[in-house]
Design a protein around this motif. Structure first.
Motif, short mmCIF file in Angstrom:
data_model
loop_
_atom_site.label_atom_id
_atom_site.label_comp_id
_atom_site.label_asym_id
_atom_site.label_seq_id
_atom_site.Cartn_x
_atom_site.Cartn_y
_atom_site.Cartn_z
N PRO A 94 -2.80 25.63 11.41
CA PRO A 94 -3.60 25.85 10.20
C PRO A 94 -3.73 27.33 9.86
O PRO A 94 -4.28 27.69 8.83
CB PRO A 94 -4.95 25.24 10.58
CG PRO A 94 -5.02 25.40 12.07
CD PRO A 94 -3.62 25.40 12.59
N VAL A 95 -3.27 28.21 10.78
CA VAL A 95 -3.41 29.66 10.53
C VAL A 95 -2.05 30.27 10.20
O VAL A 95 -1.00 29.75 10.57
CB VAL A 95 -4.02 30.41 11.76
CG1 VAL A 95 -5.39 29.87 12.08
CG2 VAL A 95 -3.11 30.29 12.98
N ILE A 96 -2.10 31.39 9.49
CA ILE A 96 -0.86 32.03 9.04
C ILE A 96 -0.17 32.74 10.20
O ILE A 96 1.03 32.58 10.42
CB ILE A 96 -1.15 33.02 7.89
CG1 ILE A 96 -1.70 32.26 6.69
CG2 ILE A 96 0.11 33.79 7.49
CD1 ILE A 96 -2.12 33.11 5.53
N ARG A 97 -0.93 33.54 10.93
CA ARG A 97 -0.37 34.28 12.07
C ARG A 97 -1.39 34.22 13.19
O ARG A 97 -2.59 34.35 12.96
CB ARG A 97 -0.15 35.75 11.70
CG ARG A 97 1.00 35.99 10.76
CD ARG A 97 2.32 36.22 11.47
NE ARG A 97 2.32 37.45 12.25
CZ ARG A 97 3.01 37.61 13.36
NH1 ARG A 97 3.72 36.62 13.84
NH2 ARG A 97 2.99 38.75 14.00
N GLY A 98 -0.94 34.03 14.39
CA GLY A 98 -1.91 34.01 15.48
C GLY A 98 -1.30 33.62 16.80
O GLY A 98 -0.06 33.51 16.92
N LYS A 99 -2.19 33.48 17.79
CA LYS A 99 -1.77 33.05 19.11
C LYS A 99 -2.62 31.87 19.54
O LYS A 99 -3.84 31.86 19.31
CB LYS A 99 -1.93 34.20 20.11
CG LYS A 99 -0.82 35.21 19.98
CD LYS A 99 -0.67 36.05 21.22
CE LYS A 99 0.64 36.82 21.11
NZ LYS A 99 0.86 37.76 22.14
N PRO A 147 -3.96 39.36 11.48
CA PRO A 147 -3.83 39.53 10.02
C PRO A 147 -2.36 39.54 9.61
O PRO A 147 -1.56 40.26 10.22
CB PRO A 147 -4.48 40.89 9.75
CG PRO A 147 -5.24 41.21 10.98
CD PRO A 147 -4.62 40.48 12.11
N PRO A 148 -1.96 38.76 8.61
CA PRO A 148 -0.55 38.67 8.24
C PRO A 148 -0.01 39.96 7.62
O PRO A 148 1.18 40.23 7.69
CB PRO A 148 -0.51 37.54 7.21
CG PRO A 148 -1.90 37.42 6.71
CD PRO A 148 -2.80 37.88 7.80
N ALA A 149 -0.89 40.76 7.06
CA ALA A 149 -0.44 41.96 6.33
C ALA A 149 0.40 42.90 7.21
O ALA A 149 1.31 43.54 6.73
CB ALA A 149 -1.63 42.70 5.77
N GLU A 150 0.09 42.93 8.50
CA GLU A 150 0.79 43.86 9.40
C GLU A 150 2.29 43.62 9.44
O GLU A 150 3.08 44.52 9.60
CB GLU A 150 0.26 43.67 10.84
CG GLU A 150 -1.15 44.12 11.02
CD GLU A 150 -1.69 43.71 12.38
OE1 GLU A 150 -0.89 43.44 13.28
OE2 GLU A 150 -2.92 43.65 12.52
N GLU A 151 2.67 42.35 9.29
CA GLU A 151 4.07 42.00 9.50
C GLU A 151 4.81 41.74 8.20
O GLU A 151 6.01 41.51 8.21
CB GLU A 151 4.14 40.73 10.37
CG GLU A 151 3.54 40.88 11.74
CD GLU A 151 4.47 41.58 12.69
OE1 GLU A 151 5.66 41.65 12.39
OE2 GLU A 151 3.99 42.09 13.71
N THR A 158 16.84 41.07 3.36
CA THR A 158 16.13 39.79 3.52
C THR A 158 14.85 40.09 4.29
O THR A 158 14.88 40.77 5.32
CB THR A 158 16.98 38.75 4.27
OG1 THR A 158 17.43 39.31 5.50
CG2 THR A 158 18.17 38.31 3.45
N LEU A 159 13.74 39.62 3.76
CA LEU A 159 12.43 40.01 4.28
C LEU A 159 11.72 38.86 4.97
O LEU A 159 11.88 37.70 4.59
CB LEU A 159 11.53 40.50 3.14
CG LEU A 159 12.06 41.63 2.25
CD1 LEU A 159 11.08 41.90 1.13
CD2 LEU A 159 12.28 42.88 3.08
N TYR A 160 10.90 39.24 5.93
CA TYR A 160 10.03 38.27 6.62
C TYR A 160 8.79 38.01 5.78
O TYR A 160 8.27 38.92 5.12
CB TYR A 160 9.61 38.85 7.98
CG TYR A 160 8.41 38.16 8.57
CD1 TYR A 160 8.57 37.05 9.37
CD2 TYR A 160 7.12 38.61 8.30
CE1 TYR A 160 7.47 36.39 9.89
CE2 TYR A 160 6.01 37.96 8.82
CZ TYR A 160 6.19 36.85 9.62
OH TYR A 160 5.10 36.20 10.13
N SER A 161 8.33 36.80 5.79
CA SER A 161 6.99 36.51 5.28
C SER A 161 6.44 35.35 6.10
O SER A 161 7.21 34.53 6.61
CB SER A 161 7.03 36.15 3.79
OG SER A 161 7.60 34.89 3.63
N PRO A 162 5.14 35.26 6.25
CA PRO A 162 4.59 34.18 7.10
C PRO A 162 4.61 32.84 6.38
O PRO A 162 3.58 32.26 6.05
CB PRO A 162 3.16 34.65 7.38
CG PRO A 162 2.83 35.55 6.24
CD PRO A 162 4.09 36.14 5.74
#
Lengths: 659, 162
Positions: free
Chosen positions: A25-30, A105-109, A297-301
């Motif tokens: 349910p989360v965009i980026r995490g562990k 936070p997804p912004a970092e990546e 080509t770029l990464y996005s979450p």
């Protein structure tokens, strides 16, 4: 009208388990902790720890995890799968599983780059000094949501000593390969049978392999057949193309600086192919003294993207043609005449200096221009623009006409090592019946294949059949994308038939002939200056005329005229109807929503015949050119450069308010 | 709750939850395979059935509301002469939809030509706006329905003469 082939949702087996995927349910995490309540009898929970082989789904050179163990890369990433006797039970139990996350936070990546390739030629600094004028525009092809399609999923069942996987896949041998790697099985123990999967928008290329792995794991763990059908929404990549054209005093571009970025999700699936297709798409037909093309080509979450009718060549072509039209608009010249001045002659030099032999552009452009009465309508719309400027209150009559012309490739951009394995087989039996064996047995091209065999061998079409089977008895013909069924498999079938023709009445029946495919291939970056795109190219020209409704701000199409060189055509009417359907989808996307009956345009599709022996697919060229012609017509109607697709009424209203 | 209705010409009595849609009832309790559960909210239009001979989206019809009514699915409909009109019309106009939406588009076509064997293109497109599959261009589809209407009209006239 026989409808005998089953969809994945139609397959039921006695005691079959139904699966559901637990997604992030989360965009980026562990993942910090997982709490699974006591598992009811008959239910099985799969985690990354249950994978006996490699937890990686391989696609060309890149991989992504089947079930993530710790790190979450995008919202909706699969973490676990639950299989129960009914889907409802599986879903209820899945809801009772609690997973704790540490979010990042997804912004970092977000700005991470997968691939970054630049090709250049000549001096851009010199071009900057010499330019009389520079025109710069940014073209956006926003992500398109998947439309309603046949279900995506897989069923694993047992058959004697083998596992049978039914999958709604465009690439059955990929499913087999991945299942073997993930479940650590022998190749001969897994047979993949393709179920009906049309209509599809490319989303059935890799996802069924993933589902096939999960159902196989569940089946192996429980000894029962298992089914998983998933409706997880996926989107196409978001493409941004910035083009800077350096022009001389006559408005002819002599240098171009092009920056392309493609957001392809959390994993670099098909990144090389996307790069190549975009690079070919942004390359125009006007020879340039200098150019620099950078494709990232770029990464996005977000989930791995799907690919609508190819690897985004159409987005590149859209920007090329829209930029040409923007140049014509700036210099107040007729875009059809501007093109004709530059396209005449036998051979055509592409922007990178490579030569395309005798493209039929002149004939194609002439057809659409004459049929649509382009010159008169273009002048009338121009006059209308002037009137609007003079009389500000005159707001109605927002009408425009746009043209685009070009080519689109069929097939992959280069030769992959595993491509040598791709083949088809044709068998002529004792009863004079012909059978075509290919793993693309679900293809709509079967009509063309039968006609090809009929023409070469004179066998009636009712005596020709496409063999339905699984990966154990069909040859590997590769993935069903990029119109390979038409432009690559058809010539192979043609070669098989010619070989049978030479052996017929000399050799005893049955005669079985197998032919393999080897792509022309090239090393993309090193030989870009000699690079002739792909294995085959389909040329086309499109004119779109529209009027913007002054109340709803929806573009109303007054007419669409298309001319295409689709190589050898067996049934014009059938192909025309097929392409009309493809155009309807492109139109649907262009206006960002559902087409209601009142917006349906009249479509004229014309084919030119140059005596070619090979059929070509016109889907990509039609999609790309339609988008460019549509944007050009809309730009003329609104009297300002529009540079994105899809366009919704609020975008048009904003453009009008800015006037 | 118990729901009794006529399904494909046979009386049925099913014991099911009161809050499920007709689509779920037909798939889970009767194993009808022509229905394609897509969006389950009336957007995709691939779950059309005939409710008292009128096409409806089964995902939007509550199961309890079919009590005492007659439901026909594609499995039964394709054995009827009405289907052969549509089949011939679609084939003649070369406007055969894809396999996924085929059943629903046939049912919608039946709905149109049951009302009027000479439907206008607007009527046809209006009826087909229930189905979102873009496998076939609407004007081409309309030609197929017009042809099907012509066959239905011819058959009716012939039956009346007899």
């Amino acid at each position: 009208m026989a409808r005998e082939t089953q969809f994945i949702s139609d397959i039921h087996r006695e005691g079959m388990l139904h699966g559901t995927i637990i997604r992030s349910p989360v965009i980026r995490g562990k993942i910090t902790s997982v709490s699974i309540p006591p598992v009811p009898k008959g239910t099985v929970v799969l985690t990354a720890k249950d994978i006996p082989g490699s937890n990686a789904v391989r696609v060309l050179q890149s991989t992504f995890p089947l079930l993530t163990q710790e790190t979450i890369q995008y919202i909706g990433q699969p973490i676990m799968a639950v299989f129960s006797p009914t889907l409802e039970e599986a879903q209820v139990f899945a809801q009772s599983i609690s997973i704790q996350f540490d979010t990042i936070p997804p912004a970092e990546e977000q700005q991470a780059i997968f691939t970054d390739r630049t090709v250049s030629h000549g001096s851009m600094d010199e071009s900057l000094e010499q330019a009389s004028r520079i025109i710069e525009h940014t073209y956006n092809s926003l992500e398109q949501k998947r439309m309603f399609t046949a279900p995506t999923g897989a069923v694993t069942a047992f058959s004697d000593d083998a596992l049978i996987i039914y999958a709604s896949t465009q690439w059955p041998f990929h499913v087999r390969g991945i299942v073997n790697e993930v479940c650590a099985l022998q190749k001969r123990t897994v047979h993949v049978r393709t179920t009906a999967y049309s209509p599809n928008y490319g989303e059935k290329l890799i996802y069924p392999s993933l589902y096939g792995c999960l159902t196989t794991l569940a089946a192996l763990k429980t000894g029962k057949p298992a089914r998983l059908i998933d409706k997880f929404p996926v989107e196409s990549p978001r493409i941004t193309i910035t083009r800077k054209s350096f022009l001389d005093e006559y408005g002819t571009p002599f240098a171009e600086d092009i920056d392309v970025s493609a957001d392809i999700g959390a994993y670099p699936l098909f990144a090389d192919e996307i790069t190549e297709h975009l690079r070919a798409g942004v390359m125009g037909y006007i020879p340039l003294k200098a150019y620099r093309i950078r494709v990232c080509t770029l990464y996005s979450p977000s989930p791995p993207r799907y690919h609508f009718d190819g690897f985004n060549y159409a987005a590149g072509l859209f920007s090329t043609e829209a930029q040409m039209n923007a140049i014509c608009s700036e210099f107040a010249v007729n875009p059809a005449q501007w093109r004709m001045h530059r396209y005449t002659g036998k051979d055509l030099k592409l922007s990178n200096g490579a030569v395309m032999k005798t493209p039929p552009l002149e004939e194609l452009i002439n057809y659409v221009v004459n049929k649509s009465d382009f010159h008169r309508k273009h002048t009338a719309s121009k006059t209308n623009q002037v009137q609007r400027k003079l009389h500000a209150s005159f707001t109605g009559y927002l009408r425009g006409i746009g043209i685009a012309s070009g080519y689109a490739p069929n097939g992959f951009s280069r030769n992959y090592p595993w491509e040598k394995k791709y083949s088809v087989a044709v068998r002529l039996d004792e009863k004079n019946k012909l059978t075509i064996h290919t793993s693309l047995c679900n293809s709509g091209a079967s009509y063309t294949w039968k006609k090809t065999c009929n023409q070469i061998l004179g066998i009636p079409e009712e005596d020709i059949e496409i063999a339905y089977g699984d990966t154990s008895d069909l040859p590997n013909s590769g993935p069903h994308i990029l119109s390979r069924d038409i432009s690559i498999i058809t010539p192979l079938i043609q070669r098989c038939c010619e070989s049978i023709k030479s052996q017929r009445f000399k050799e005893p029946l049955p005669i079985i002939v197998k032919r393999g495919f080897k792509s022309r291939g090239h090393e993309p970056s090193e030989t870009f200056h000699e690079f002739r795109p792909f294995d085959a190219a389909c040329w086309g020209a499109v004119v779109v005329e529209l009027e913007v409704d002054s109340i709803s701000y929806m573009p109303e199409f007054r007419g669409i005229w298309c001319a295409l060189d689709c190589g050898k055509i067996f049934n014009e009417e059938k192909l025309r109807n097929n392409l009309r359907g493809k155009l309807l989808r492109a139109l649907h996307i262009a206006v960002g929503g559902r087409i209601t009956p009142e917006y349906m345009p009249k479509v004229d599709i014309h084919f030119i015949d140059r005596g070619s022996s090979i059929p070509l697919s016109g889907t990509q060229v039609l999609t790309g050119l339609f988008s460019a012609a549509f944007i050009s017509a809309l730009s003329q109607a609104l009297d300002r450069q529009v540079a994105k697709q899809p366009l919704i009424p609020s975008d048009i209203l904003t453009a009008l308010e800015d006037l | 709750m118990k729901i009794s209705f006529v399904l494909n010409g046979r009386q049925q009595e099913l014991n099911c939850s009161s809050d499920i849609p007709l689509l779920q009832l037909l798939i889970e309790y009767t194993h009808i395979s022509s229905l394609k559960p897509g969006c389950s909210k009336g957007s995709c239009g691939n779950c059309v059935v005939l409710l008292d001979n009128k096409p409806v989206l089964s995902c939007l019809v509550p199961a309890f509301s079919v009590r005492g009514r007659e439901i026909t699915t594609f499995e039964h409909f394709q054995r009827s002469r009405d289907f052969s009109d549509i089949s011939r019309g679609f084939t003649q106009a070369d406007s055969i939809p894809c396999r996924y939406c085929f059943a629903s588009k046939v049912m919608l076509a039946h709905g149109v030509i049951s009302r009027n064997v000479n439907p206008s293109i607007e009527d046809i497109l209006q009826a087909f706006s229930l189905n979102a599959c873009t496998c076939i261009e609407p004007s081409q589809l309309a030609q197929g329905v017009i042809q099907a209407g012509a066959f239905r009209g011819k058959r009716r006239r012939y039956a009346r003469k007899k």
